[in-house]
Design an enzyme around this catalytic site. Structure first.
Site, PDB file in Angstrom:
ATOM      1  N   ASP A  14      38.948  34.402  42.663  1.00 41.21           N
ATOM      2  CA  ASP A  14      37.654  34.491  42.391  1.00 41.21           C
ATOM      3  C   ASP A  14      36.856  33.375  43.007  1.00 41.21           C
ATOM      4  O   ASP A  14      35.745  33.012  42.572  1.00 41.21           O
ATOM      5  CB  ASP A  14      37.265  34.442  40.879  1.00 41.21           C
ATOM      6  N   GLU A  15      37.340  32.999  44.271  1.00 42.83           N
ATOM      7  CA  GLU A  15      36.563  32.182  45.041  1.00 42.83           C
ATOM      8  C   GLU A  15      35.575  32.768  45.990  1.00 42.83           C
ATOM      9  O   GLU A  15      34.682  32.014  46.390  1.00 42.83           O
ATOM     10  CB  GLU A  15      37.514  31.620  46.260  1.00 42.83           C
TER      11      GLU A  15
ATOM     12  N   LYS B   2      36.218  35.612  47.739  1.00 43.55           N
ATOM     13  CA  LYS B   2      36.849  36.470  48.836  1.00 43.55           C
ATOM     14  C   LYS B   2      36.221  37.712  49.319  1.00 43.55           C
ATOM     15  O   LYS B   2      35.877  38.019  50.360  1.00 43.55           O
ATOM     16  CB  LYS B   2      38.391  36.808  48.368  1.00 43.55           C
TER      17      LYS B   2
ATOM     18  N   ALA C 158      42.745  42.252  40.652  1.00 36.87           N
ATOM     19  CA  ALA C 158      41.651  41.655  41.404  1.00 36.87           C
ATOM     20  C   ALA C 158      40.275  42.597  40.785  1.00 36.87           C
ATOM     21  O   ALA C 158      40.144  43.515  40.427  1.00 36.87           O
ATOM     22  CB  ALA C 158      41.933  42.164  42.841  1.00 36.87           C
ATOM     23  N   GLY C 159      39.273  41.281  41.007  1.00 35.37           N
ATOM     24  CA  GLY C 159      37.850  41.919  40.799  1.00 35.37           C
ATOM     25  C   GLY C 159      37.158  41.185  42.048  1.00 35.37           C
ATOM     26  O   GLY C 159      37.026  40.264  42.001  1.00 35.37           O
ATOM     27  N   HIS C 160      36.912  41.930  42.912  1.00 34.50           N
ATOM     28  CA  HIS C 160      36.015  41.429  44.214  1.00 34.50           C
ATOM     29  C   HIS C 160      34.548  42.066  44.036  1.00 34.50           C
ATOM     30  O   HIS C 160      34.385  43.246  44.135  1.00 34.50           O
ATOM     31  CB  HIS C 160      36.697  41.815  45.401  1.00 34.50           C
TER      32      HIS C 160
ATOM     33  N   THR D 299      45.893  39.969  33.094  1.00 38.44           N
ATOM     34  CA  THR D 299      44.735  40.618  32.996  1.00 38.44           C
ATOM     35  C   THR D 299      45.195  41.946  32.287  1.00 38.44           C
ATOM     36  O   THR D 299      44.015  42.771  32.148  1.00 38.44           O
ATOM     37  CB  THR D 299      44.306  41.212  34.471  1.00 38.44           C
TER      38      THR D 299
ATOM     39  N   GLN E 104      43.761  37.498  44.491  1.00 35.05           N
ATOM     40  CA  GLN E 104      44.016  36.185  43.624  1.00 35.05           C
ATOM     41  C   GLN E 104      44.070  35.065  44.531  1.00 35.05           C
ATOM     42  O   GLN E 104      43.033  34.922  45.638  1.00 35.05           O
ATOM     43  CB  GLN E 104      45.594  36.289  43.179  1.00 35.05           C
TER      44      GLN E 104
ATOM     45  N   GLY F  97      36.106  39.964  31.903  1.00 32.22           N
ATOM     46  CA  GLY F  97      34.969  39.743  31.428  1.00 32.22           C
ATOM     47  C   GLY F  97      35.196  38.307  30.750  1.00 32.22           C
ATOM     48  O   GLY F  97      34.229  37.798  30.114  1.00 32.22           O
TER      49      GLY F  97
ATOM     50  N   LYS G  38      29.610  29.192  47.015  1.00 32.82           N
ATOM     51  CA  LYS G  38      28.991  28.899  45.744  1.00 32.82           C
ATOM     52  C   LYS G  38      28.247  27.298  45.846  1.00 32.82           C
ATOM     53  O   LYS G  38      28.401  26.887  44.727  1.00 32.82           O
ATOM     54  CB  LYS G  38      29.759  28.941  44.323  1.00 32.82           C
TER      55      LYS G  38
ATOM     56  N   ASP H 191      25.572  26.548  46.250  1.00 31.84           N
ATOM     57  CA  ASP H 191      24.150  26.706  45.795  1.00 31.84           C
ATOM     58  C   ASP H 191      24.270  26.411  44.185  1.00 31.84           C
ATOM     59  O   ASP H 191      23.473  25.771  43.823  1.00 31.84           O
ATOM     60  CB  ASP H 191      23.501  28.026  45.900  1.00 31.84           C
TER      61      ASP H 191
HETATM   62  P1  GDP Z   1      36.686  37.277  44.491  1.00 31.29           P
HETATM   63  O1  GDP Z   1      37.614  37.646  43.414  1.00 31.29           O
HETATM   64  O2  GDP Z   1      37.259  36.296  45.306  1.00 31.29           O
HETATM   65  O3  GDP Z   1      36.236  38.200  45.442  1.00 31.29           O
HETATM   66  O4  GDP Z   1      35.692  36.455  43.682  1.00 31.29           O
HETATM   67  P2  GDP Z   1      34.909  37.478  42.310  1.00 31.29           P
HETATM   68  O5  GDP Z   1      33.844  38.258  42.746  1.00 31.29           O
HETATM   69  O6  GDP Z   1      35.761  37.458  41.334  1.00 31.29           O
HETATM   70  O7  GDP Z   1      33.849  36.054  41.869  1.00 31.29           O
HETATM   71  C1  GDP Z   1      32.914  35.365  42.746  1.00 31.29           C
HETATM   72  C2  GDP Z   1      31.841  35.588  41.897  1.00 31.29           C
HETATM   73  O8  GDP Z   1      30.616  34.650  42.550  1.00 31.29           O
HETATM   74  C3  GDP Z   1      30.971  37.010  42.058  1.00 31.29           C
HETATM   75  O9  GDP Z   1      30.178  37.085  40.929  1.00 31.29           O
HETATM   76  C4  GDP Z   1      30.055  36.788  43.281  1.00 31.29           C
HETATM   77  O10 GDP Z   1      29.050  37.901  43.249  1.00 31.29           O
HETATM   78  C5  GDP Z   1      29.797  35.274  43.085  1.00 31.29           C
HETATM   79  N1  GDP Z   1      29.260  34.572  44.403  1.00 31.29           N
HETATM   80  C6  GDP Z   1      30.234  34.702  45.661  1.00 31.29           C
HETATM   81  N2  GDP Z   1      29.729  33.989  46.576  1.00 31.29           N
HETATM   82  C7  GDP Z   1      28.645  33.068  45.850  1.00 31.29           C
HETATM   83  C8  GDP Z   1      27.860  32.030  46.539  1.00 31.29           C
HETATM   84  O11 GDP Z   1      27.866  31.598  47.423  1.00 31.29           O
HETATM   85  N3  GDP Z   1      26.906  31.791  45.509  1.00 31.29           N
HETATM   86  C9  GDP Z   1      26.765  32.111  44.184  1.00 31.29           C
HETATM   87  N4  GDP Z   1      25.718  31.688  43.442  1.00 31.29           N
HETATM   88  N5  GDP Z   1      27.610  33.335  43.767  1.00 31.29           N
HETATM   89  C10 GDP Z   1      28.535  33.781  44.906  1.00 31.29           C
HETATM   90  P1  IMO Z   2      40.776  38.156  42.304  1.00 30.04           P
HETATM   91  O1  IMO Z   2      41.461  38.775  43.551  1.00 30.04           O
HETATM   92  C1  IMO Z   2      41.508  35.119  39.018  1.00 30.04           C
HETATM   93  C2  IMO Z   2      45.334  35.663  36.762  1.00 30.04           C
HETATM   94  C3  IMO Z   2      45.284  36.169  35.377  1.00 30.04           C
HETATM   95  C4  IMO Z   2      46.538  35.239  34.954  1.00 30.04           C
HETATM   96  C5  IMO Z   2      47.483  35.377  36.163  1.00 30.04           C
HETATM   97  C6  IMO Z   2      48.425  36.686  36.023  1.00 30.04           C
HETATM   98  O2  IMO Z   2      39.679  38.705  41.888  1.00 30.04           O
HETATM   99  O3  IMO Z   2      40.684  36.568  42.977  1.00 30.04           O
HETATM  100  P2  IMO Z   2      48.208  39.099  36.271  1.00 30.04           P
HETATM  101  O4  IMO Z   2      47.368  40.332  35.557  1.00 30.04           O
HETATM  102  O5  IMO Z   2      47.970  39.207  37.694  1.00 30.04           O
HETATM  103  O6  IMO Z   2      49.559  39.209  35.935  1.00 30.04           O
HETATM  104  O7  IMO Z   2      47.713  37.821  35.760  1.00 30.04           O
HETATM  105  O8  IMO Z   2      46.682  35.511  37.263  1.00 30.04           O
HETATM  106  N1  IMO Z   2      44.587  36.510  37.887  1.00 30.04           N
HETATM  107  C7  IMO Z   2      43.396  36.305  38.384  1.00 30.04           C
HETATM  108  N2  IMO Z   2      42.590  35.262  38.326  1.00 30.04           N
HETATM  109  N3  IMO Z   2      41.290  36.138  40.067  1.00 30.04           N
HETATM  110  C8  IMO Z   2      42.123  37.212  40.215  1.00 30.04           C
HETATM  111  O9  IMO Z   2      41.963  38.208  41.095  1.00 30.04           O
HETATM  112  C9  IMO Z   2      42.971  37.403  39.345  1.00 30.04           C
HETATM  113  N4  IMO Z   2      44.290  38.111  39.240  1.00 30.04           N
HETATM  114  C10 IMO Z   2      45.194  37.735  38.332  1.00 30.04           C
HETATM  115  O10 IMO Z   2      44.274  35.610  34.580  1.00 30.04           O
HETATM  116  O11 IMO Z   2      46.167  33.998  34.894  1.00 30.04           O
HETATM  117 MG    MG Z   3      37.861  38.109  41.464  1.00 26.69          MG
END
Ligand code: GDP
Ligand code: IMO
Ligand code: MG
Length: 431
Positions: free
Chosen positions: A14-15, A17, A40-42, A132, A227, A305, A334, A336
């Site tokens: 959740d960085e 990506k 994953a949730g991107h 998840t 991840q 969620g 992030k 900001d």
């Molecule tokens: P991913 O799994 O690495 O693609 O990241 P996620 O989508 O799960 O989580 C990142 C969250 O931060 C999402 O809600 C993005 O819309 C949000 N986001 C990404 N980059 C930024 C940023 O630079 N600033 C802010 N405020 N939000 C960001």
């Molecule tokens: P993205 O791509 C954050 C975490 C789960 C749990 C562990 C194992 O959005 O960054 P799993 O369902 O993979 O067997 O769960 O890994 N996890 C994540 N945490 N972002 C993700 O994906 C994740 N995918 C799995 O919360 O701790």
């Molecule tokens: Mg994510």
């Protein structure tokens, strides 16, 4: 962009990506996923509209890209078809031509999801990982145990039924006898998967072959990690990890093609730390500051969620991630969110049982006991949204980036200052 860019999460997922992939995808011909699944949730935000992708690569909103799902991904066909439908309804064009899934991908079935949930609940919950519950772990287990069912098998009904029968029998034994939870039924399986096979067919391809050809032809290729390195099955905080390799070397394996010679390996890191699920998190803040980071950063899981655990930036963790993955360039997202937070703490090393440690260790229970040692850096009050150039960034923000560089030995290539596609600044080396 160089011919290849491999984008990897440098923390616990959740960085941001997805957002960085979307940024590079403007110039890319191909975007490929190489591991993980719909755990994953991107998140992408384009012109104020949010799209969350779980399986389809994050380049899909750019109408010119080809989006490939490589053999290293565990593939839930129902989730995939739903995602295609959502994108189609949102007006994203030519999905059948542009989105391809490897015929070698292993499939996720209902019994994988049930097993995942069973292991995380009831009597076995004391050992839970906080997964998840998408069936990711059990599907990778079946792959390694050589009883998995692959996309290609959907088109061989006899083989499919043979394998499915054996799997249902085994899984139901476990679900009923060991976990004491409801079983799954194989009734309707043939009809259901006959229909799925028909709908999936236009998307199925020999992805490794396409990757090879694209590389030869000089096409620009983005490799999209899911991840993060600290969730890698070997190098993460085992057993609190996911069931795949999240390291850059997996990019080659999971798409069946070595990244081009001219490839940038980019780690994506948040300006602070978050984690979802169980496991050690030395800089976690369980106080008002942690709550503030969660609120300002909207830190709730894009897949489940769940509220994300939040804490200060942990440079021991990032330094280790970059070391095990050989990554020398990062995007900091992030930033900001830190505006107006006052002084900022950054962890540079830990204290463990009275001794200083500077790197992550394999001993997970010990890591649970590690106490972060912080350096305090001045914060900044200015809002970063709208800033488009390095020279307009607040001095303290640049110093924060410089500190990251000094501590990790990596170069900050990009800084992200908002969720929207436009909020990316390429760092000019003026600081
Ligand atoms: P991913 O799994 O690495 O693609 O990241 P996620 O989508 O799960 O989580 C990142 C969250 O931060 C999402 O809600 C993005 O819309 C949000 N986001 C990404 N980059 C930024 C940023 O630079 N600033 C802010 N405020 N939000 C960001
Ligand atoms: P993205 O791509 C954050 C975490 C789960 C749990 C562990 C194992 O959005 O960054 P799993 O369902 O993979 O067997 O769960 O890994 N996890 C994540 N945490 N972002 C993700 O994906 C994740 N995918 C799995 O919360 O701790
Ligand atoms: Mg994510």
């Amino acid at each position: 962009m160089p011919q290849g860019v491999v984008i990897i999460g440098a923390q616990w997922g959740d960085e941001g990506k997805g957002k960085i992939v979307d940024y590079y995808a403007a110039e890319a011909d191909i975007v490929g996923r190489f591991q993980g699944g719909n755990n994953a949730g991107h998140t992408l935000v384009v012109e104020g509209k949010q799209t969350i992708l779980h399986l389809i690569p994050s380049g899909v909103l750019h109408a010119h890209t080809r989006c490939l799902i490589g053999s290293g991904v565990v593939f839930d066909p129902e989730v995939f078809l739903e995602e295609v439908e959502l994108l189609r309804k949102a007006g994203i064009p030519n999905l059948e031509d542009r989105v391809k899934v490897s015929d070698r991908c292993h499939l996720i079935f209902d019994y994988h999801r049930s097993l995942d949930a069973a292991r995380e609940g009831g009597a076995s919950a004391k050992n839970k990982i906080g997964t998840t519950k998408r069936g990711i772990g059990p599907a990778y287990e079946d792959r390694a145990a050589r009883r998995g069912i692959r996309v290609i098998d959907l088109f061989n009904e006899d083989l499919l039924m043979d394998r499915a029968r054996a799997n249902y029998e085994e899984k139901n034994f476990l679900l009923q006898q060991y976990y004491k939870v409801p079983t799954v039924t194989i009734d309707q399986f043939t009809e259901k998967y006959r229909s799925i096979a028909e709908r999936i067919k236009p998307f199925v391809a020999d992805v490794a072959k396409e990757m090879y050809q694209a590389t030869q032809d000089g096409k620009k290729i983005l490799f999209e990690g899911a991840q993060g390195i600290l969730l890698d099955i070997d190098y993460g905080t085992y057993p609190y990890v996911t069931s795949s390799h999240t390291l850059p070397s997996q990019a080659a394996l999971g798409l069946g093609s070595r990244p081009p010679k001219d490839t940038l390996f980019l780690g994506v890191m948040k300006a602070y730390s978050t984690r979802v699920g169980e496991g050690p998190f030395p800089t976690e803040l369980k106080d008002a500051m942690g709550e503030r980071l969660r609120k300002e950063g909207h830190e709730f899981g894009a897949t489940t969620g769940r509220p994300r655990r939040c804490g200060w930036l942990d440079l021991v963790a990032v330094r280790y991630s970059l070391q095990v993955s050989g990554i020398k360039h990062v995007a900091v997202t992030k930033a900001d969110v830190l505006s107006g937070m006052g002084d900022l703490k950054v962890c540079t090393h830990y204290e463990l049982d009275g001794k200083r440690i500077d790197t992550f260790i394999a001993d997970t229970p010990a890591l649970e006991r590690a106490k972060p040692v912080y350096t305090t850096l001045p914060g900044w009050d200015e809002k970063l949204g709208g800033i488009r150039s390095t020279r307009d960034l607040p001095h303290a923000c640049l110093e924060y980036l410089r500190f990251i560089e000094d501590q990790t030995g990596a170069k900050v290539n990009l800084i992200s200052t908002g969720a929207g596609r436009e909020s990316v600044i390429e760092i000019q080396r003026a600081f």
